[in-house]
Each structure stands twice: as structure tokens, then as C-alpha cells.
Write an enzyme that holds these catalytic residues in place. Sequence first.
Site, PDB file in Angstrom:
ATOM      1  N   ASP A  14       0.963  -1.193  -0.201  1.00  0.00           N
ATOM      2  CA  ASP A  14       0.032   0.192   0.108  1.00  0.00           C
ATOM      3  C   ASP A  14       0.713   1.463   0.038  1.00  0.00           C
ATOM      4  O   ASP A  14       2.118   1.517   0.068  1.00  0.00           O
ATOM      5  CB  ASP A  14      -1.051  -0.395   1.349  1.00  0.00           C
ATOM      6  CG  ASP A  14      -0.070   0.139   2.553  1.00  0.00           C
ATOM      7  OD1 ASP A  14       0.365   0.891   2.615  1.00  0.00           O
ATOM      8  OD2 ASP A  14      -0.388  -0.636   3.710  1.00  0.00           O
ATOM      9  N   ALA A  15       0.002   2.407   0.307  1.00  0.00           N
ATOM     10  CA  ALA A  15       0.562   3.470   0.193  1.00  0.00           C
ATOM     11  C   ALA A  15       2.220   3.948   1.112  1.00  0.00           C
ATOM     12  O   ALA A  15       2.664   4.828   0.601  1.00  0.00           O
ATOM     13  CB  ALA A  15       0.021   4.827   0.000  1.00  0.00           C
TER      14      ALA A  15
END
Lengths: 133, 133, 133, 133
Positions: A14-15
Site C-alpha cells: 500500500d501507499a
Amino acid sequence: MNSYQRTIHLADTDAAGVVYFANIFVLCHEAYEEALARSGMNLKVLVSPSGIALPIVHSSADFLRPLFCGDRLEVQLTPKQLGETEFEITYQVLSLTTPQITLARVITRHVCINAANRQRSPLPEEILRWVSG
Amino acid sequence: MNSYQRTIHLADTDAAGVVYFANIFVLCHEAYEEALARSGMNLKVLVSPSGIALPIVHSSADFLRPLFCGDRLEVQLTPKQLGETEFEITYQVLSLTTPQITLARVITRHVCINAANRQRSPLPEEILRWVSG
Amino acid sequence: MNSYQRTIHLADTDAAGVVYFANIFVLCHEAYEEALARSGMNLKVLVSPSGIALPIVHSSADFLRPLFCGDRLEVQLTPKQLGETEFEITYQVLSLTTPQITLARVITRHVCINAANRQRSPLPEEILRWVSG
Amino acid sequence: MNSYQRTIHLADTDAAGVVYFANIFVLCHEAYEEALARSGMNLKVLVSPSGIALPIVHSSADFLRPLFCGDRLEVQLTPKQLGETEFEITYQVLSLTTPQITLARVITRHVCINAANRQRSPLPEEILRWVSG
């Protein structure tokens, strides 16, 4: 036999730059499916609408270190019977890049049910064989 | 070198009983990552915040046959340069259970950008080498 | 009626810092499901094992701008009948933070089949009604 | 304020016909993000590469009843501070179709770290405010 090797893909992350926590559970379930398949079981056992189902009723995870895109890891799993209708699997997620490093520890607890009425049902012979493997 | 084998896992499927359409794109991206890794590239190239990025600007898929949990398949991919800053990959998703059966055809088009300002940037040497294979 | 608002969640993103490309397809499918539900349809229509199924046979996307965690967006969708057994949906993914900015354009093409034998079947009345909206 | 309503989408389910277990964790994390956003926090706090990060170090779930595509549910969450650098959230996943029915209970434990060196760091003021809400 109950080990599974895997590379971390971009879709797992994920980011925040590391593997999204829920994807560690996905990874462990993949290891479980591969172990069932290697023991000779047809994975249709997991999805058969007419027969039994093996839903997870409890799961937990300790996330010890971050996993990054491109990391190589190994999941080692140990099944254990808990009763006539229930079993539990413990998973060690290990780094292949830096062996001896445990990245996560996961547990899943499964019950056997009749898929039609969702009542508990004894574990089928082939699952028992794998669990006591 | 540009082929990738994979078993369909429960997480890939949905309640219609087959692989959820968007997960075919995930599968093909995994094949792309594995191909990059096998050509010697570090997958950090895909996520480096300071350097370049290779975002997908276009993608399409033809879904020819359903994929089921437990199915074994192979993704064959063919990269092609489209310009100084752009390349395209075509993927054939084939059944390993019933070879010669194409399950899906997918395309992804990638541009190279400077990750900081998101402006187009020439494809790096290592990508060019892989693309011209 | 055929618009859907959504916040980008961490799970939608990847380690490159933006939404993972395949998750734009997921987002658009959510918009389609919400539109069906709002038109009065039971979403069980998508998964009924005894009746019809509406698998996607083709999909494409143009990714125009990156989407970030926390972004608010709107998906506007337009269905169109293509024949007795087929329809297509086009989606505009728009920024709610900066309206008038199109972030992505997506297409999905669906065929109606008999879920048991996977042969084509006429679109059911309720789908036709929604498609001709 | 700390409740979140959501419809189960096709992408949440698997070929066993119900929500895939790991997606319950995703659902709860969405509820956490929405709660942060509603308390005025910018979700960039979750992904900032220069500042702090709030990784999950432990999570568990009890899955009490199956969730189906189209089901409407509500997640109620309760944060609790565990120390200067740590907090825990408990989630009740409730059916909106049949209120008073708890579908799942989930826990996530978060630590605050310096994203650069991954050392523990005191919880920022805005998180403390939300946690003691």
C-alpha cells in the site's frame, strides 16, 4: 511439504510502502491452499456448494517486521486438530533474503460445516489425514 | 523467460464462482514483475519515490473463458517499445490443465515518468534491454 | 441515479503511492453494483448459481491522472444495450476535490449467460429496464 | 461518529459464496480511515514518507456469521490508548438488515513509528485527540 515460497508483488503493498496488513492473511491462506493441493486434495473442496465448507471462525496475526515489494519469503504452516469438527493452523512467515528472521506469525481456526444448512459437520477423511499429517 | 505459472487461489475468485474480472489484471501484473525480476531488475524500480515510475496509462482485457479456484495457468507476455518514454505488454493467459486453450488476452501500456514531478522521462537502460529482449 | 461517490482507501493503493491500476476496475464495478441496487435489483442476481450470470467479456481503461489515498471521487456510469444478450457500461471517474477533472475512463462489456451451462441467454427484464434507463 | 456503513460488493466475496475472511479486516480498516477523516485528519498521515507511520502490529478477528454480496452492514469502532506510542481499536461488525446481529468482532493494535528509521515515536496530538475522543 507444508511450506510455501512467494515473492511480494506490488498488489500486496500500500501507499505506506509496505505490505498492507490484511494481505498477510491472504498470503497465509495461499500457503494453506497449496499445502492442501500438494497433499492430493482438490481445491474444489473449499468452494463446493453442495458439500461441506471449511470457513474460518477466528484468525490472528502478529506483524513483526515490514515486508517490501520484491521480498522473497517462505510460509511454514502447522495444522492441528481441535475436535471432531475443527482445526487450527499456525503460520510462520520467514524472510528468504535474511533467513532466521520471522516477519509475521498468523493463526487461522477452521470449522467444518454442511454448506447447505451451515451446521457443524465432522471433518472429512482427507482433511483429517492432512491435519494429522 | 517471459512466462509465469500460477494456481488460482480462493482470494482471486468471487461469489459467482469464478475469478473476479479485475484479478486477471493483477495476475498479469504479477507476470510482468516476475519477468522484470528474472531479467535481473530490482522491483524497487516500480516503487522508488526519488527516481522514475512506470505507471500504466491504458489497459484492456478480453475474458474468453472462466477461471476456477485450483486451476493452473500460464501467462506468456510480450513487451514492445512504443516510443522513447512508452512500452506496451501483451499477455496470453493459458490453461495448464487444458493447454492450447487461451483463457484471456490482456494489454498494459506503461509510460516512464519522473516520480517527483510526474513528467515523462526516457525509459531507463535496463527496461529498454528487457523490452527489446 | 447512475453516479457513485467514494473515498480512496489505503487498501486501494500500492507502494508507488497511488491507486493500483486494477483497483480502478474494482471501483467501477462497485459503482455498477450500487446502480443496480438503487434501481431496485437484488445483487444476488450477480451470483445466483441456479439462474443467469452476467460475466464481463471485455474491459478497458484509460488512466489519465493518479489517485491518492484520501481522495474523494465520483463515478458516473452509462449503460448501453448491444444486443439481445449483451450490454456495455462506460464509466467516467471524476475528482470531487477538483471537479471537471476526469481521472479515468473505463468500459465493461457484459453478456448474459445461463449460469449452469454457460450458454448465452436473453438479458432479463430488470436488466433491460436499467440499461435503457 | 465512529461508525461506518457499507454494502458488501462482489469483490469482497469468494467462490465459497461469502465474504473472504481477510476482507473483513479491509472493511474494518476502511471504517478506521473514515473515522480519522471525519475527526478532521488528513489521511496522508497514514502514508507520509517523511513523517510518522502507524503500522498495525497485531490483529485478530472472530467471524460469527457469513456475509453475503449485497448485505448492508455497520462497523462500530472504539479506539483505546495503550501507552505513549500505541493504541488499539475494537470493531463490531453489525448487520443493518437484521440489527442486533453481530457478524464479526475485530481488533487492530497500532504503534506510532518514525517512518524513516522505523523507531517508536510518541502518538501525534491529533491521533491522541481522536483516541481519547
